[in-house]
Design a protein around this motif. Structure first.
Motif, short mmCIF file in Angstrom:
data_model
loop_
_atom_site.label_atom_id
_atom_site.label_comp_id
_atom_site.label_asym_id
_atom_site.label_seq_id
_atom_site.Cartn_x
_atom_site.Cartn_y
_atom_site.Cartn_z
N ARG A 15 0.92 -1.12 0.06
CA ARG A 15 -0.12 -0.23 0.01
C ARG A 15 0.92 1.15 -0.06
O ARG A 15 1.50 1.55 0.96
CB ARG A 15 -0.97 -0.07 1.37
CG ARG A 15 -1.97 -1.22 1.23
CD ARG A 15 -2.94 -0.93 2.34
NE ARG A 15 -4.04 -2.02 2.17
CZ ARG A 15 -5.06 -1.91 1.48
NH1 ARG A 15 -5.27 -0.78 1.10
NH2 ARG A 15 -6.00 -3.00 1.60
N VAL A 55 -5.80 8.45 -2.92
CA VAL A 55 -5.62 7.38 -2.10
C VAL A 55 -6.76 6.71 -1.84
O VAL A 55 -7.90 7.18 -1.71
CB VAL A 55 -5.24 8.01 -0.78
CG1 VAL A 55 -5.03 6.81 0.32
CG2 VAL A 55 -3.90 8.94 -0.54
N THR A 212 -4.21 4.66 -5.61
CA THR A 212 -3.62 3.49 -4.83
C THR A 212 -4.31 2.23 -4.78
O THR A 212 -5.40 2.24 -4.70
CB THR A 212 -3.09 4.01 -3.28
OG1 THR A 212 -4.48 4.06 -2.63
CG2 THR A 212 -2.23 5.18 -3.23
N ASP A 213 -3.44 1.06 -5.01
CA ASP A 213 -3.77 -0.12 -4.78
C ASP A 213 -5.03 -0.95 -5.65
O ASP A 213 -5.64 -1.81 -5.49
CB ASP A 213 -4.63 -0.24 -3.19
CG ASP A 213 -3.47 -0.02 -2.17
OD1 ASP A 213 -2.27 -0.30 -2.60
OD2 ASP A 213 -3.99 0.46 -1.26
N ASP A 245 -0.88 1.52 -8.47
CA ASP A 245 -1.13 2.70 -8.14
C ASP A 245 -1.43 3.81 -9.53
O ASP A 245 -1.70 5.06 -9.25
CB ASP A 245 0.13 3.26 -7.48
CG ASP A 245 0.00 2.76 -6.06
OD1 ASP A 245 -0.74 2.04 -5.61
OD2 ASP A 245 1.23 2.63 -5.42
#
Length: 267
Positions: A15, A55, A212-213, A245
């Motif tokens: 992460r 995020v 992200t992720d 990401d």
């Protein structure tokens, strides 16, 4: 394999936090307000004080994202065996989802769509996929500039999908630097992630966004702008990207509009 980042080098990364994309929270908020003016739905969809720009946040209450679902191979279970993401698109037949074409590479046999899926629960039922419409340039050569599919689903208990969960509208020719929300299902998780950031041009035919992720399983995730309009799906370049990401999408232009017309004409 029919989902994002199937090779070993594209496996889920740790992460990472893209906080440098949110250096000025006041400016970010002003962007979101501008996009939301005149639309309550936009304000709800694009402003989220609990997460930073770029995020991702896992969500377990999916009522606000009922139009988004996980695509399963075989019947839905609590094991999390979903491999792609789809979203309901408004159509005359009220039975259409959009996803990435590479998610449909093996056909639709034994594939199911679970809108609003979370934690082993399919709150709006499980819908059998019927027919996928893809561009011949994807079918013949897997051209990354045509990595989009529209898929019809069968009625469930006499009800059409759109009547059960609502829908997004198809956005053609939207500005490449639009503020976008992604909500999709990583294969390794049993609940969706959601993230807001500004998209950008990667090339004349591809878009790019940092969230992200978004690892394997998030292919097909809709790029929703204005709270209601799909202007892309995760796919295209490297079948969506070669890190978790940064994600990519085909630009939704005339070819995607033509594909939509073909899909709705055959529904």
């Amino acid at each position: 394999m029919p989902y994002r980042w199937s090779s070993l080098r594209r496996s889920r990364l740790g992460r990472a936090v893209v906080q440098h994309l949110c250096r000025n929270s006041a400016l970010t908020l002003s962007w979101l307000v501008l996009v939301a003016v005149g639309s309550t739905a936009s304000a709800v969809a694009l402003t989220d004080s609990s997460s930073s720009t770029g995020v991702s946040k896992e969500i377990h209450d999916t009522r606000s994202f009922a139009m988004v679902g996980a695509i399963f191979s075989g019947q839905v279970s609590s094991s999390g065996d979903h491999f792609c993401t789809g979203s309901v698109i408004d159509s005359p037949g009220r039975n259409l989802i959009v996803t990435a074409a590479h998610c449909m590479s093996d056909g639709t046999s034994a594939l199911y769509f679970a809108p609003g899926y979370h934690d082993g629960v399919a709150p709006y039922g499980v819908w059998k996929l019927d027919h996928a419409t893809t561009d011949s340039r994807w079918t013949s050569g897997q051209d990354p500039d045509h990595d989009v599919a529209f898929v019809t689903v069968d009625p469930l208990n006499g009800q059409q999908l759109e009547s059960a969960v609502g829908s997004y509208t198809l956005g053609i020719g939207r500005s490449p630097d639009s503020i976008v929300r992604l909500t999709g299902y990583p294969k390794v998780e049993d609940a969706p992630l959601t993230c807001v950031n500004r998209a950008s041009s990667f090339s004349a035919t591809q878009l790019r966004i940092a969230c992200t992720d978004y690892s394997g399983g998030t292919s097909g995730t809709a790029w929703v702008t204005g709270g209601t309009t799909v202007m892309g799906v995760i796919g295209g370049y490297e079948q969506g990207g070669d890190t978790s990401d940064v994600s990519y999408s085909v630009v939704f232009g005339d070819d995607v509009e033509t594909l939509y017309q073909q899909a709705t004409a055959s529904a």
